[in-house]
Design a protein around this motif. Structure first.
Motif, PDB file in Angstrom:
ATOM      1  N   PHE A 136      35.372  38.947  30.737  1.00  0.00           N
ATOM      2  CA  PHE A 136      35.056  38.060  29.624  1.00  0.00           C
ATOM      3  C   PHE A 136      36.320  37.317  29.241  1.00  0.00           C
ATOM      4  CE2 PHE A 136      35.268  37.414  24.988  1.00  0.00           C
ATOM      5  CZ  PHE A 136      34.207  36.545  24.831  1.00  0.00           C
ATOM      6  N   GLU A 137      36.153  36.027  28.963  1.00  0.00           N
ATOM      7  CA  GLU A 137      37.310  35.239  28.596  1.00  0.00           C
ATOM      8  C   GLU A 137      36.977  34.358  27.413  1.00  0.00           C
ATOM      9  OE1 GLU A 137      38.127  31.656  29.789  1.00  0.00           O
ATOM     10  OE2 GLU A 137      40.285  31.827  29.935  1.00  0.00           O
ATOM     11  N   SER A 138      37.868  34.317  26.442  1.00  0.00           N
ATOM     12  CA  SER A 138      37.686  33.423  25.312  1.00  0.00           C
ATOM     13  C   SER A 138      39.057  33.127  24.728  1.00  0.00           C
ATOM     14  CB  SER A 138      36.779  34.075  24.269  1.00  0.00           C
ATOM     15  OG  SER A 138      36.623  33.226  23.165  1.00  0.00           O
ATOM     16  N   VAL A 152      46.244  32.154  37.287  1.00  0.00           N
ATOM     17  CA  VAL A 152      46.290  30.686  37.258  1.00  0.00           C
ATOM     18  C   VAL A 152      45.482  30.164  36.074  1.00  0.00           C
ATOM     19  CG1 VAL A 152      45.411  28.635  38.464  1.00  0.00           C
ATOM     20  CG2 VAL A 152      46.865  30.268  39.671  1.00  0.00           C
ATOM     21  N   HIS A 153      44.282  30.707  35.912  1.00  0.00           N
ATOM     22  CA  HIS A 153      43.421  30.255  34.813  1.00  0.00           C
ATOM     23  C   HIS A 153      44.119  30.409  33.462  1.00  0.00           C
ATOM     24  CE1 HIS A 153      39.246  29.670  33.095  1.00  0.00           C
ATOM     25  NE2 HIS A 153      39.958  30.022  32.039  1.00  0.00           N
ATOM     26  N   GLU A 154      44.641  31.593  33.201  1.00  0.00           N
ATOM     27  CA  GLU A 154      45.262  31.840  31.887  1.00  0.00           C
ATOM     28  C   GLU A 154      46.545  31.024  31.720  1.00  0.00           C
ATOM     29  OE1 GLU A 154      43.499  33.464  29.524  1.00  0.00           O
ATOM     30  OE2 GLU A 154      42.083  33.386  31.183  1.00  0.00           O
ATOM     31  N   LEU A 155      47.300  30.851  32.809  1.00  0.00           N
ATOM     32  CA  LEU A 155      48.555  30.093  32.704  1.00  0.00           C
ATOM     33  C   LEU A 155      48.290  28.607  32.446  1.00  0.00           C
ATOM     34  CD1 LEU A 155      50.620  31.855  35.516  1.00  0.00           C
ATOM     35  CD2 LEU A 155      50.927  32.102  33.036  1.00  0.00           C
ATOM     36  N   VAL A 156      47.153  28.097  32.948  1.00  0.00           N
ATOM     37  CA  VAL A 156      46.798  26.706  32.627  1.00  0.00           C
ATOM     38  C   VAL A 156      46.562  26.588  31.116  1.00  0.00           C
ATOM     39  CG1 VAL A 156      45.081  24.868  32.941  1.00  0.00           C
ATOM     40  CG2 VAL A 156      45.848  26.186  34.902  1.00  0.00           C
ATOM     41  N   HIS A 157      45.889  27.582  30.540  1.00  0.00           N
ATOM     42  CA  HIS A 157      45.703  27.569  29.079  1.00  0.00           C
ATOM     43  C   HIS A 157      47.048  27.578  28.368  1.00  0.00           C
ATOM     44  CE1 HIS A 157      41.519  27.737  29.492  1.00  0.00           C
ATOM     45  NE2 HIS A 157      41.329  29.026  29.514  1.00  0.00           N
ATOM     46  N   SER A 158      47.970  28.357  28.922  1.00  0.00           N
ATOM     47  CA  SER A 158      49.300  28.465  28.312  1.00  0.00           C
ATOM     48  C   SER A 158      50.048  27.134  28.377  1.00  0.00           C
ATOM     49  CB  SER A 158      50.088  29.556  29.042  1.00  0.00           C
ATOM     50  OG  SER A 158      51.418  29.560  28.611  1.00  0.00           O
ATOM     51  N   TYR A 178      40.091  21.820  28.255  1.00  0.00           N
ATOM     52  CA  TYR A 178      40.756  23.132  28.195  1.00  0.00           C
ATOM     53  C   TYR A 178      40.216  24.084  29.267  1.00  0.00           C
ATOM     54  CZ  TYR A 178      42.612  27.356  25.874  1.00  0.00           C
ATOM     55  OH  TYR A 178      43.268  28.522  25.569  1.00  0.00           O
ATOM     56  N   GLU A 179      38.904  24.293  29.272  1.00  0.00           N
ATOM     57  CA  GLU A 179      38.317  25.228  30.234  1.00  0.00           C
ATOM     58  C   GLU A 179      38.063  24.563  31.581  1.00  0.00           C
ATOM     59  OE1 GLU A 179      38.212  28.285  30.228  1.00  0.00           O
ATOM     60  OE2 GLU A 179      38.471  28.772  28.113  1.00  0.00           O
ATOM     61  N   GLY A 180      37.681  23.281  31.551  1.00  0.00           N
ATOM     62  CA  GLY A 180      37.403  22.580  32.804  1.00  0.00           C
ATOM     63  C   GLY A 180      38.631  22.569  33.708  1.00  0.00           C
ATOM     64  N   LEU A 181      39.795  22.240  33.139  1.00  0.00           N
ATOM     65  CA  LEU A 181      41.019  22.201  33.949  1.00  0.00           C
ATOM     66  C   LEU A 181      41.392  23.593  34.460  1.00  0.00           C
ATOM     67  CD1 LEU A 181      43.408  19.691  32.123  1.00  0.00           C
ATOM     68  CD2 LEU A 181      42.397  19.435  34.402  1.00  0.00           C
ATOM     69  N   ALA A 182      41.164  24.626  33.653  1.00  0.00           N
ATOM     70  CA  ALA A 182      41.522  25.987  34.078  1.00  0.00           C
ATOM     71  C   ALA A 182      40.661  26.430  35.262  1.00  0.00           C
ATOM     72  CB  ALA A 182      41.391  26.960  32.907  1.00  0.00           C
ATOM     73  N   HIS A 183      39.363  26.113  35.224  1.00  0.00           N
ATOM     74  CA  HIS A 183      38.490  26.470  36.358  1.00  0.00           C
ATOM     75  C   HIS A 183      38.793  25.604  37.579  1.00  0.00           C
ATOM     76  CE1 HIS A 183      35.879  29.476  34.484  1.00  0.00           C
ATOM     77  NE2 HIS A 183      35.989  28.771  33.365  1.00  0.00           N
ATOM     78  N   TYR A 206      30.950  23.122  29.902  1.00  0.00           N
ATOM     79  CA  TYR A 206      32.380  22.847  29.746  1.00  0.00           C
ATOM     80  C   TYR A 206      33.243  23.700  30.675  1.00  0.00           C
ATOM     81  CZ  TYR A 206      32.924  26.658  26.183  1.00  0.00           C
ATOM     82  OH  TYR A 206      32.951  27.837  25.494  1.00  0.00           O
ATOM     83  N   ARG A 207      32.647  24.731  31.288  1.00  0.00           N
ATOM     84  CA  ARG A 207      33.379  25.472  32.310  1.00  0.00           C
ATOM     85  C   ARG A 207      32.979  24.965  33.703  1.00  0.00           C
ATOM     86  NH1 ARG A 207      35.874  30.277  30.569  1.00  0.00           N
ATOM     87  NH2 ARG A 207      35.338  30.865  28.442  1.00  0.00           N
ATOM     88  N   SER A 208      31.716  25.212  34.083  1.00  0.00           N
ATOM     89  CA  SER A 208      31.318  24.997  35.476  1.00  0.00           C
ATOM     90  C   SER A 208      31.183  23.521  35.844  1.00  0.00           C
ATOM     91  CB  SER A 208      30.008  25.737  35.740  1.00  0.00           C
ATOM     92  OG  SER A 208      30.190  27.114  35.502  1.00  0.00           O
TER      93      SER A 208
HETATM   94 ZN   LIG Z   1      39.604  29.858  30.027  1.00  0.00          ZN
END
Ligand SMILES: [Zn+2]
Length: 569
Positions: free
Chosen positions: A312-314, A335-341, A351-356, A411-413
């Motif tokens: 789970f991610e939020s 990678v996903h979390e570091l993109v958020h960072s 935010y989520e689109g770029l991370a995925h 917004y994710r997929s």
């Molecule tokens: Zn995320």
């Protein structure tokens, strides 16, 4: 007697309940003291919430809801207890399948857009509960891996609205068995609460022999205060605005390895899995820095006690089991979390689109383009059915424009695909430049075409049609097929083929197509707008036998018509 009283109350409210506008108020601010006693599975809360009347009429009644395993203790306005009736309210928005609803009569009518502060207290237990899944037929053994929220002596993890209403909400009933009802209610709640602020002071009690650590999906602002137990830990958290975040906390005997910007919280016994993450950190940092800038804001990856728990991610927290030593998975999770960072944004599709999207690019770096497309393919099912509905009945306006949606699958997929298509269209250098120039504070309503303009400036290409079909509006998905082919030869014997592709869908895209000929294949790209055709000519070293449209990089509503066999002349 007790039964009789409850009956009176329910009958008395039957008429009022008909007129009750459960979504009239939003909660614009939370300021809560939460005490968790894992040994007793208990949660106690007190504090203040600010409500705003978002309806068009004055309101005197508020329906406040918490998980059905919690009970309302007190509700006060300006220091004075107010009259309220507590009743169970069936809704699948909570893991128990029901809510404890307090129907509160306010001392004064609240006018539209006006606020009222409520001092509240509630308490109870939060054990593992799979009711809402098992009652639609999901076996208990499977349900507990997705519905893992609980407070327990050994491991505590509780997600907020949509999973467990551990803070008050104001929603209409949601039903898992009725199509999209649950997701509609949850998405609507999130959209209504996106601008809400939340302050949480969270204290956890522990026994003499254990030391517990608290994590939340926001870095702690301060050491929390109070607690009042012999052995306890407290942390203070502040969500300026919730955005799409589901406030979530976990409390366990976490071993914390902090290597800025990453907090890795693993459980004893999972040292090897945690080491896999540590080893994957440096290459992931290097990759993310190259595309998105230096990761600097704190992010957390926290372990599960049950290795079968669904991740789970939020916000800035990813909960994923660290039991396995899977370096591929560790890499893409990092990678996903570091993109958020590296790249904060209040726009979910950014935010989520770029991370995925970054996860897919990282897969490409490790396993080639097909590995990345296979990875993206896992995301396609999430939005395919709802997009087919959009295509089938555009007049219904059921679509979810990416720019404003609160639906995760979009917004994710879908957003991951949109960023991938933008990269295929504009190239790595242009997209990197656009991302480097992106500033979250500039991406606000004053410049609704901000992202489009950044990419257009970097790529020197008009992308307004693409953004119109994929971001500003939801026009469903494209549907490509080969309309006609015409092979021909020059007098000197050079072979050509003229290909016309048709897009039957209402969203345009630039799509790759591969011509297979004797001894090889050649791939070209072509822009085919919505409900239109496009024609191009390709020189070939051999006789073409087959054309395959779309390598999977453009999500399509129908892929059964993508292969075209060329019969011998
Ligand atoms: Zn995320």
């Amino acid at each position: 007697m007790k039964f009789f009283c409850i009956l009176c109350v329910l009958c008395g409210f039957a008429s009022a309940a008909l007129a009750l506008e459960r979504e009239a108020f939003i909660i614009s601010k939370y300021d809560l003291e939460i005490r968790v006693e894992p040994e007793q599975q208990r949660l106690g809360a007190r504090g203040k919430i600010t409500l705003r009347n978002d309806s068009a009429h004055p309101q005197k009644i508020v329906a406040l809801q918490i998980s059905s395993s919690l009970n309302w203790r007190s509700i006060r306005v300006e220091g004075k207890a107010v009259q309220f009736v507590s009743q169970p309210y069936t809704s699948d928005i909570d893991h128990t399948g029901a809510l404890s609803e307090a129907i509160v009569t306010l001392p004064l009518e609240i006018k539209p857009k006006d606020f009222v502060d409520l001092e509240i207290g509630y308490e109870g237990v939060i054990p593992l509960d799979t009711t809402r899944l098992t009652r639609v037929g999901i076996p208990e053994g499977i349900a507990k891996h997705t519905s893992w929220d609980q407070i327990s002596p050994s491991f505590t993890a509780v997600r907020g609205a949509g999973y467990v209403a551990w803070y008050p909400i104001t929603t209409e009933s949601a039903d898992f068995s009725e199509g999209n009802s649950l997701f509609e209610v949850v998405d609507r709640w999130k959209a209504r609460e996106a601008q809400a602020g939340m302050e949480i002071n969270l204290c956890a009690q522990f026994t003499e022999s254990t030391v517990l650590r608290i994590v939340m999906n926001e870095p702690p602002r301060k050491n929390g205060s109070g607690g009042g137990y012999d052995h306890h830990t407290c942390s203070g958290y502040r969500f300026e605005t919730l955005g799409t975040v589901t406030p979530t906390f976990a409390i366990a005997e976490y071993v914390n390895q902090s290597k800025a910007p990453l907090n890795l919280d693993s459980l004893p016994g999972h040292e090897a899995g945690a080491a896999t993450y540590s080893n994957a950190l440096e290459p992931a940092m290097k990759f993310v820095s190259g595309w998105f800038g230096q990761p600097s804001a704190e992010v957390t990856i926290a372990d599960f006690a049950d290795p079968n728990s669904a991740p789970f991610e939020s916000g800035t927290l990813l909960m994923a089991s660290l039991a396995a030593e899977d370096s591929k998975l560790a890499g893409i999770n990092l990678v996903h979390e570091l993109v958020h960072s590296a790249l904060p944004s209040s726009r979910p599709w950014v935010y989520e689109g770029l991370a995925h999207f970054a996860e897919a690019m990282y897969r490409q770096e490790q396993g080639g383009r097909q590995a990345a497309l296979d990875f993206l393919g896992l995301h396609r099912a999430a939005f395919l059915d709802s997009e087919k509905e959009v295509s089938a009945a555009p007049e219904k306006k059921v679509g979810q424009p990416l720019a404003v949606t609160f639906d995760e699958t979009y917004y994710r997929s879908k957003a991951a695909y949109v960023w991938w298509m933008l990269r295929d269209m504009t190239g790595d250098d242009a997209l990197k430049e656009a991302i480097r120039k992106y500033r979250a504070e500039d991406d606000n309503d004053k410049a609704p075409k901000y992202v489009e303009q950044l990419i257009e400036a970097a790529s020197k290409r008009d992308l307004s049609w693409f953004f119109d079909d994929w971001v500003y509006r939801d026009r469903g998905l494209p549907d490509f097929h080969v309309q006609s082919v015409h092979p021909w030869k020059t007098e000197k014997g050079v072979q050509f083929i003229t290909v016309t592709l048709e897009n039957l869908g209402s969203a345009g895209a630039e799509v790759p197509f591969t011509i297979i000929f004797e001894g090889g294949e050649i791939t070209k790209r072509i822009e085919v707008r919505a409900k239109a055709t496009a024609t191009t000519r390709v020189e070939l070293p051999g006789t073409a036998t087959q054309i395959v449209v779309n390598d999977g990089s453009v999500p399509e509503s129908d892929v059964t018509n993508n292969v075209f066999k060329i019969s011998a002349p």
